[in-house]
Design a protein around this motif. Structure first.
Motif, PDB file in Angstrom:
ATOM      1  N   PRO A  67      -7.342  -6.110  -1.731  1.00 46.01           N
ATOM      2  CA  PRO A  67      -7.325  -7.126  -0.672  1.00 46.01           C
ATOM      3  C   PRO A  67      -6.024  -7.918  -0.701  1.00 46.01           C
ATOM      4  O   PRO A  67      -5.408  -8.116  -1.752  1.00 46.01           O
ATOM      5  CB  PRO A  67      -8.527  -8.008  -1.006  1.00 46.01           C
ATOM      6  CG  PRO A  67      -8.699  -7.861  -2.488  1.00 46.01           C
ATOM      7  CD  PRO A  67      -8.272  -6.465  -2.827  1.00 46.01           C
ATOM      8  N   GLY A  68      -5.582  -8.372   0.479  1.00 43.88           N
ATOM      9  CA  GLY A  68      -4.386  -9.211   0.553  1.00 43.88           C
ATOM     10  C   GLY A  68      -3.456  -8.775   1.668  1.00 43.88           C
ATOM     11  O   GLY A  68      -3.618  -7.710   2.265  1.00 43.88           O
ATOM     12  N   ASP A  69      -2.475  -9.626   1.931  1.00 43.98           N
ATOM     13  CA  ASP A  69      -1.466  -9.340   2.953  1.00 43.98           C
ATOM     14  C   ASP A  69      -0.272  -8.669   2.278  1.00 43.98           C
ATOM     15  O   ASP A  69       0.410  -9.283   1.462  1.00 43.98           O
ATOM     16  CB  ASP A  69      -1.039 -10.640   3.641  1.00 43.98           C
ATOM     17  CG  ASP A  69      -0.073 -10.394   4.795  1.00 43.98           C
ATOM     18  OD1 ASP A  69       0.331  -9.233   4.994  1.00 43.98           O
ATOM     19  OD2 ASP A  69       0.273 -11.360   5.493  1.00 43.98           O
ATOM     20  N   PHE A  70      -0.003  -7.420   2.630  1.00 40.02           N
ATOM     21  CA  PHE A  70       1.069  -6.649   2.015  1.00 40.02           C
ATOM     22  C   PHE A  70       2.221  -6.423   3.006  1.00 40.02           C
ATOM     23  O   PHE A  70       2.862  -5.384   2.988  1.00 40.02           O
ATOM     24  CB  PHE A  70       0.528  -5.314   1.496  1.00 40.02           C
ATOM     25  CG  PHE A  70      -0.382  -5.457   0.308  1.00 40.02           C
ATOM     26  CD1 PHE A  70       0.098  -5.262  -0.979  1.00 40.02           C
ATOM     27  CD2 PHE A  70      -1.721  -5.797   0.478  1.00 40.02           C
ATOM     28  CE1 PHE A  70      -0.738  -5.395  -2.071  1.00 40.02           C
ATOM     29  CE2 PHE A  70      -2.567  -5.938  -0.614  1.00 40.02           C
ATOM     30  CZ  PHE A  70      -2.074  -5.740  -1.893  1.00 40.02           C
ATOM     31  N   THR A  71       2.454  -7.435   3.852  1.00 41.54           N
ATOM     32  CA  THR A  71       3.548  -7.317   4.817  1.00 41.54           C
ATOM     33  C   THR A  71       4.885  -7.200   4.105  1.00 41.54           C
ATOM     34  O   THR A  71       5.733  -6.375   4.469  1.00 41.54           O
ATOM     35  CB  THR A  71       3.556  -8.541   5.751  1.00 41.54           C
ATOM     36  OG1 THR A  71       2.294  -8.636   6.404  1.00 41.54           O
ATOM     37  CG2 THR A  71       4.670  -8.425   6.780  1.00 41.54           C
ATOM     38  N   LEU A  72       5.108  -8.038   3.090  1.00 39.75           N
ATOM     39  CA  LEU A  72       6.323  -7.981   2.280  1.00 39.75           C
ATOM     40  C   LEU A  72       5.940  -7.371   0.937  1.00 39.75           C
ATOM     41  O   LEU A  72       5.458  -8.068   0.032  1.00 39.75           O
ATOM     42  CB  LEU A  72       6.923  -9.381   2.102  1.00 39.75           C
ATOM     43  CG  LEU A  72       8.202  -9.481   1.268  1.00 39.75           C
ATOM     44  CD1 LEU A  72       9.329  -8.662   1.881  1.00 39.75           C
ATOM     45  CD2 LEU A  72       8.638 -10.937   1.114  1.00 39.75           C
ATOM     46  N   ALA A  73       6.142  -6.059   0.789  1.00 39.07           N
ATOM     47  CA  ALA A  73       5.699  -5.367  -0.423  1.00 39.07           C
ATOM     48  C   ALA A  73       6.531  -4.103  -0.615  1.00 39.07           C
ATOM     49  O   ALA A  73       7.156  -3.593   0.321  1.00 39.07           O
ATOM     50  CB  ALA A  73       4.209  -5.021  -0.344  1.00 39.07           C
ATOM     51  N   ARG A  74       6.545  -3.604  -1.850  1.00 41.02           N
ATOM     52  CA  ARG A  74       7.256  -2.366  -2.184  1.00 41.02           C
ATOM     53  C   ARG A  74       6.414  -1.551  -3.148  1.00 41.02           C
ATOM     54  O   ARG A  74       5.619  -2.097  -3.929  1.00 41.02           O
ATOM     55  CB  ARG A  74       8.618  -2.669  -2.828  1.00 41.02           C
ATOM     56  CG  ARG A  74       9.647  -3.260  -1.892  1.00 41.02           C
ATOM     57  CD  ARG A  74      10.054  -2.304  -0.786  1.00 41.02           C
ATOM     58  NE  ARG A  74      10.725  -1.124  -1.277  1.00 41.02           N
ATOM     59  CZ  ARG A  74      12.039  -1.017  -1.396  1.00 41.02           C
ATOM     60  NH1 ARG A  74      12.834  -2.027  -1.092  1.00 41.02           N
ATOM     61  NH2 ARG A  74      12.580   0.117  -1.821  1.00 41.02           N
ATOM     62  N   LEU A  75       6.623  -0.217  -3.117  1.00 43.04           N
ATOM     63  CA  LEU A  75       5.924   0.716  -3.980  1.00 43.04           C
ATOM     64  C   LEU A  75       6.950   1.514  -4.762  1.00 43.04           C
ATOM     65  O   LEU A  75       7.951   1.969  -4.206  1.00 43.04           O
ATOM     66  CB  LEU A  75       5.065   1.654  -3.133  1.00 43.04           C
ATOM     67  CG  LEU A  75       4.188   2.669  -3.870  1.00 43.04           C
ATOM     68  CD1 LEU A  75       3.021   1.971  -4.560  1.00 43.04           C
ATOM     69  CD2 LEU A  75       3.661   3.721  -2.874  1.00 43.04           C
ATOM     70  N   LEU A  76       6.711   1.687  -6.069  1.00 43.74           N
ATOM     71  CA  LEU A  76       7.638   2.435  -6.919  1.00 43.74           C
ATOM     72  C   LEU A  76       6.858   3.246  -7.938  1.00 43.74           C
ATOM     73  O   LEU A  76       5.932   2.735  -8.587  1.00 43.74           O
ATOM     74  CB  LEU A  76       8.601   1.475  -7.630  1.00 43.74           C
ATOM     75  CG  LEU A  76       9.630   2.115  -8.577  1.00 43.74           C
ATOM     76  CD1 LEU A  76      10.650   2.933  -7.790  1.00 43.74           C
ATOM     77  CD2 LEU A  76      10.342   1.052  -9.416  1.00 43.74           C
ATOM     78  N   GLY A  77       7.243   4.514  -8.102  1.00 44.04           N
ATOM     79  CA  GLY A  77       6.632   5.359  -9.116  1.00 44.04           C
ATOM     80  C   GLY A  77       7.316   5.194 -10.455  1.00 44.04           C
ATOM     81  O   GLY A  77       8.531   4.977 -10.528  1.00 44.04           O
ATOM     82  N   GLY A  78       6.552   5.318 -11.539  1.00 46.65           N
ATOM     83  CA  GLY A  78       7.107   5.191 -12.879  1.00 46.65           C
ATOM     84  C   GLY A  78       7.880   6.427 -13.296  1.00 46.65           C
ATOM     85  O   GLY A  78       7.844   7.460 -12.630  1.00 46.65           O
TER      86      GLY A  78
END
Length: 567
Positions: free
Chosen positions: A400-411
């Motif tokens: 849950p949450g607002d993910f408008t400003l977000a990034r995804l990164l793989g390890g």
């Protein structure tokens, strides 16, 4: 914006009925304009009107427009018109120009042969001066630029050896086999020991230009000695994946993006993200879909050996998706039935994070994020794991949450595969997820802190994630502002992804930019920080002062740190 330090002008408006001036805003009344050029105003009133007409383009234009019909009407009478004003002016101009030509001819005749030679020489010099002026001014006007070099000398070593790769805001035009020109960003390879620019990539004989808005590639990546750039959409909407050698700059492939078989991608869908397999054999391109439906292709697969699009992956999503268990609940390993679920049947679903992709360290799994919104306008991020070969959905997790400003990164640690989803202000968090064949499951939720804002406040800006070479530290930089313009945030965090804690947090007054840990294992290797278009050096925990290390000689900025190549 008007200069607030300049006092407002006082404009006199003339009133015939009261025969005085009144300080109000223009435009002047039409009857006043007619009375002025008809000579019907008292001298002191006419003076105010004429002074105003000297400085007001609006009123002077109206006066000229009114004067023409007035003069035409006044010319109608019993007396013959002595001349036609427009014809007279034309005749006068013609006579004057003819006299000017005759005088120039007489002047040249008096000069004689030697004088003609001198005059010709002067005209030649004038032409050369004009040509030189155009030669110097045109590049600045047209944005023409040259290959980048470092204007800083005698800089400290970032490491005893190795190469840093970075992206500038300069565009390098390259042509494919059909003659179509694609625009890719200039990549500079910088010697870590001396700070000198070793190579400007890719190789091209075309003229470089400074990028304008929306011209820079939407994604850049490296795998071994291969550099990949995904171009921005051209005027016809087409995009391409460009591959070139990091050592020579030679272009290996230019792959126009289509579905397998050559079917065009709809204009409403853009390719926005790039992930490269660990062995460098394939590139995965994420598509930003305005609406996500089961069975809709969202990932293109490009064979990097042949440069062809070989597959389109279309992972679906389930009607019921799991949520993280609440804090303090029973262990899921022992009580799997305790996992809470959420229905997606009545939710609006679209691509999250603009189609960003992440890859597991072993290259078997792809991860992406969907954006979910329920009927009460509650927002969720749905993280999916699916096969990098077939696109078959394996597992999901909703947060849950607002993910408008977000990034995804793989390890990058194959022994402990992890995935990092970071959301920025006003509720900055780092979610650490299991990226193995058992994930995605929530392994850690690290509050980052940052600016405090009222409920409902949203932020826009940039968020950058990078990992240290051992994979134990996650570097996060944020440059964001609240949508109401009241709060500005420049934050830097270092998160220990093993202990799930923040070990460094700096709130800055200037741009936070981007941090890239050095891939070198040499003792004393420095960390790179990009701020304001300049690359500086600092220590791995960002506690030391920034030492400027590279600044492009023509003043153009570096916009992205890509990777380091250890030697």
């Amino acid at each position: 914006m008007a200069d607030t330090m300049t006092p407002p002008a006082r404009i006199a408006r003339v009133t015939t009925r009261r025969m005085h001036t009144q300080t109000i805003k223009c435009p002047l009344d039409p009857e006043m304009l007619v009375a002025e050029f008809a000579g019907e105003l008292p001298p002191e009133i006419a003076k105010h009107v004429r002074e105003h007409l000297l400085f007001c383009e609006t009123c002077s234009a109206r006066s000229r427009a009114l004067r023409m019909p007035y003069e035409m009407l006044s010319s109608l009478g019993t007396e013959p018109v002595p001349h036609v004003a427009d014809l007279r002016d034309s005749v006068r101009v013609h006579v004057r120009s003819r006299r000017t030509v005759q005088e120039i001819a007489r002047f040249v005749a008096r000069l004689g042969r030697f004088g003609v030679i001198v005059l010709t020489g002067l005209l030649g010099i004038a032409v050369i001066a004009l040509f030189l002026a155009i030669a110097f001014l045109y590049p600045a006007i047209a944005g023409v630029t040259s290959r980048s070099q470092n204007s800083l000398t005698d800089v400290p070593a970032a490491a005893r050896g190795g190469v840093l790769y970075a992206e500038t805001n300069k565009l390098v035009p390259i042509k494919d086999g059909t003659g179509h020109t694609w625009q890719v960003a200039e990549i500079i390879a910088v010697d870590e020991h001396t700070g000198s620019v070793l190579r400007s990539l890719p190789a091209s004989g075309e003229t470089l230009h400074v990028a304008r808005a929306n011209q820079l590639p939407v994604a850049v990546g490296m795998s071994g000695r291969r550099v990949l750039e995904m171009t921005a959409a051209a005027q016809d909407g087409r995009q391409a994946l460009v591959s070139f050698d990091a050592g020579t700059g030679k272009v290996a492939h230019i792959t126009p993006l289509t579905f397998p078989g050559g079917q065009a991608i709809p204009a409403s869908i853009n390719a926005t993200s790039l992930a490269i397999s660990p062995d460098g054999s394939a590139a995965y391109i994420g598509l930003d879909l305005p609406y996500q439906l089961n069975g809709t292709p969202s990932v293109l697969v490009v064979n990097l050996a042949s440069g062809t699009v070989t597959a389109a992956l279309a992972p679906g999503f389930d009607t019921y998706v799991p949520l993280p268990p609440p804090p303090g609940s029973l262990p899921i390993s022992a009580f799997p039935s305790a996992i809470p679920y959420m229905s997606t049947s009545n939710m609006t679903v679209s691509s999250g994070l603009h189609g960003t992709l992440a890859l597991s360290p072993d290259g078997q799994w792809l991860f992406d994020v969907l954006s979910l919104t329920d009927q009460n306008q509650q927002h969720y991020a749905l993280i999916r794991r699916f096969s990098a070969v077939t696109g078959a959905l394996a597992q999901e997790l909703a947060l849950p949450g607002d993910f408008t400003l977000a990034r995804l990164l793989g390890g990058n640690n194959s022994e402990t595969p992890q995935l990092y989803l970071v959301t920025g202000s006003p509720d900055a968090h780092c979610f650490i997820l299991d990226a193995s064949d058992q994930g995605p499951t929530l392994m850690g939720d690290v509050p980052l802190g940052g600016p405090v804002a009222l409920p409902g406040t949203s932020f826009t800006g940039s968020l950058q994630l990078t990992l240290s070479a051992p994979g134990d530290h996650l570097y996060i930089t944020q440059d964001a502002a609240s949508t109401d313009g009241e709060i500005t945030s420049h934050e830097v965090w270092v998160v220990d992804v093993h202990s799930n804690g923040v070990i460094v947090h700096h709130s800055l007054v200037t741009n936070a930019g981007m941090v890239l840990p050095n891939g070198s294992t040499q003792k004393g290797a420095r960390t790179f920080a990009l701020r304001g278009g300049v690359i500086s050096l600092t220590d791995p925990l960002l506690n030391g002062a920034l030492t400027p290390w590279l600044q492009v000689s023509d003043g153009k900025p570096v916009i992205m740190l890509i990777a380091t190549e250890a030697k």
